[in-house]
Scaffold this active site. Structure first.
Site, short mmCIF file in Angstrom:
data_model
loop_
_atom_site.label_atom_id
_atom_site.label_comp_id
_atom_site.label_asym_id
_atom_site.label_seq_id
_atom_site.Cartn_x
_atom_site.Cartn_y
_atom_site.Cartn_z
N HIS A 1 -6.13 -7.37 -0.65
CA HIS A 1 -6.33 -5.94 -0.87
C HIS A 1 -5.56 -5.47 -2.09
CE1 HIS A 1 -6.78 -6.59 3.56
NE2 HIS A 1 -7.83 -5.82 3.39
N HIS B 1 0.83 -1.22 0.00
CA HIS B 1 0.00 0.00 0.00
C HIS B 1 0.85 1.26 0.00
CE1 HIS B 1 -3.60 -2.32 0.44
NE2 HIS B 1 -3.23 -2.83 1.60
C1 OKP Z 1 -2.99 -4.45 4.48
B1 OKP Z 1 -2.63 -5.60 3.55
C2 OKP Z 1 -10.07 -3.45 9.27
C3 OKP Z 1 -9.90 -2.52 8.08
C4 OKP Z 1 -8.62 -2.80 7.38
C5 OKP Z 1 -6.58 -1.74 6.54
C6 OKP Z 1 -6.28 -2.95 5.78
C7 OKP Z 1 -4.83 -3.00 5.39
C8 OKP Z 1 -4.45 -4.29 4.71
N1 OKP Z 1 -9.71 -2.81 10.48
N2 OKP Z 1 -7.95 -1.61 7.00
O1 OKP Z 1 -3.03 -5.41 2.22
O2 OKP Z 1 -3.04 -6.89 3.98
ZN ZN Z 2 -4.16 -7.41 2.45
#
Ligand code: OKP
Ligand code: ZN
Length: 343
Positions: A198, A160
């Site tokens: 994600h 990210h």
């Molecule tokens: C990072 B990676 C739940 C919402 C999640 C951030 C997710 C980050 C993912 N508290 N918000 O891509 O696994």
């Molecule tokens: Zn993720």
């Protein structure tokens, strides 16, 4: 295959994140890496080696120098401002605000260099970020020196993080750093295959206008899932990068049948592209029991992912990204790697 791992990841601990209006313990926690390391050992994947220290020049090939120089200063500035809990931003220079001025307050500088409030700093965070970067580059060197594959057990993750922003548990984009490093070592083309649940918005942003690094992303549809503001199918790259970015957004509830069809399509595109190396942004938060995700892959699916990637017959660097069902994160991650090796 060899695994590169650093215990310094563990200093990035006791973080907080905002979930539904409440600050809760961060999902991206040290036990993730420890479960994976334990499974690498119990499955006898291969030796676990420490990283070599690198200067930050390779990071500055894909990130803005001022952004990288800011990261090691955050915690001490936060403490000097009288705070003791995790450093988190609360204001971002969004539409209607000035993005061209640089406030001095650490809280504001964090906002300037992030796209969300999901990248907290505690005392050990910088050392963990740096160790994760060193892990990625050390594993990349193994592949560059002729190993068929290597596993960078990175923590914190990276996909990210963009050219000048952190977010979503990510600070330095380890996969992007490794891709650029392969290029700088003489690779003509590199593919990044991001299988995390994600969308890897940072990786996409970094290479969006480039044709020398192909980026393929399999992920949950950003209309309903984080990071929400990037990752749609019509994002194909621009200028010299036109046609070298491929997104495969899939709905919540996606199972192996649909997901693996996307993987097959992505792998066919990699073969057509003809890279010198492939980097896998390896997230296992596609798992059916992942606490923050909505895909339905089973543990028995992960070796099949590895096998399909091995079928590319390319030098392959696995870079750890997400995955939060800590009980199974080791099984699923190492399942990909043993599947790659034919197990
Ligand atoms: C990072 B990676 C739940 C919402 C999640 C951030 C997710 C980050 C993912 N508290 N918000 O891509 O696994
Ligand atoms: Zn993720």
């Amino acid at each position: 295959m060899k695994t590169i791992f650093s215990p310094l990841h563990a200093g990035h601990s006791d973080t907080l994140e905002l979930v539904a209006g409440e600050l809760v313990p961060g999902f991206e926690k040290p036990s993730r890496a420890e479960f994976i390391k334990a499974r690498v050992e119990s499955e006898r994947l291969g030796p676990i080696l420490p990283p070599e220290a690198h200067d930050l020049s390779a990071a500055k090939r894909v990130h803005a120098a001022d952004y990288i120089d800011f990261l090691p200063t955050v915690w001490s500035a936060w403490e000097a401002a009288g705070h003791s809990g995790p450093a988190l931003p609360f204001v971002w220079p969004t539409r209607g605000l000035r993005g061209d001025v640089r406030p001095h307050a650490t809280e504001a500088r964090l906002g300037f260099y992030s796209f969300d409030g999901g990248a907290p700093f505690v005392q050990g965070t910088w050392d963990a970020i740096k160790s994760s970067y060193d892990v990625a580059l050390t594993a990349a060197a193994l592949v560059n020196n002729g190993e068929r594959a290597a596993f960078a057990l990175c923590r914190p993750p990276g996909h990210h993080a963009g050219s000048a922003f952190m977010g979503g548990y990510c600070y330095i984009n380890n996969a992007a750093v490794a891709a650029q490093w392969f290029r700088d070592q003489g690779a003509a083309r590199v593919s990044i295959l991001d299988v995390d649940y994600h969308h890897g918005n940072g990786t996409q942003e970094i290479f969006y206008a480039r044709g020398d690094v192909q980026v393929l992303n399999l992920h949950c549809d950003p209309l309903t899932e984080y990071p929400f503001f990037l990752g749609h199918a019509d994002e194909r790259g621009q200028d010299a990068g036109e046609g070298f970015n491929h997104n495969y957004p899939m709905p919540a509830g996606t199972t192996w049948e649909r997901w693996s069809a996307a993987l097959d399509d992505a792998c066919a595109r990699i073969t057509d592209y003809g890279p010198d190396a492939v980097i896998v942004s390896l997230g296992v938060d596609t798992f059916e029991k992942d606490p923050i995700s909505e895909f339905k892959l089973k543990s028995s699916d992960y070796p099949l992912i590895g096998r399909r990637i091995a079928g590319l017959s390319l030098p392959t660097l696995f870079v750890m990204e997400g995955g939060y069902a800590v009980e199974e994160i080791g099984i699923n991650t190492v399942g990909v790697l043993t599947g790659f090796e034919g197990g």
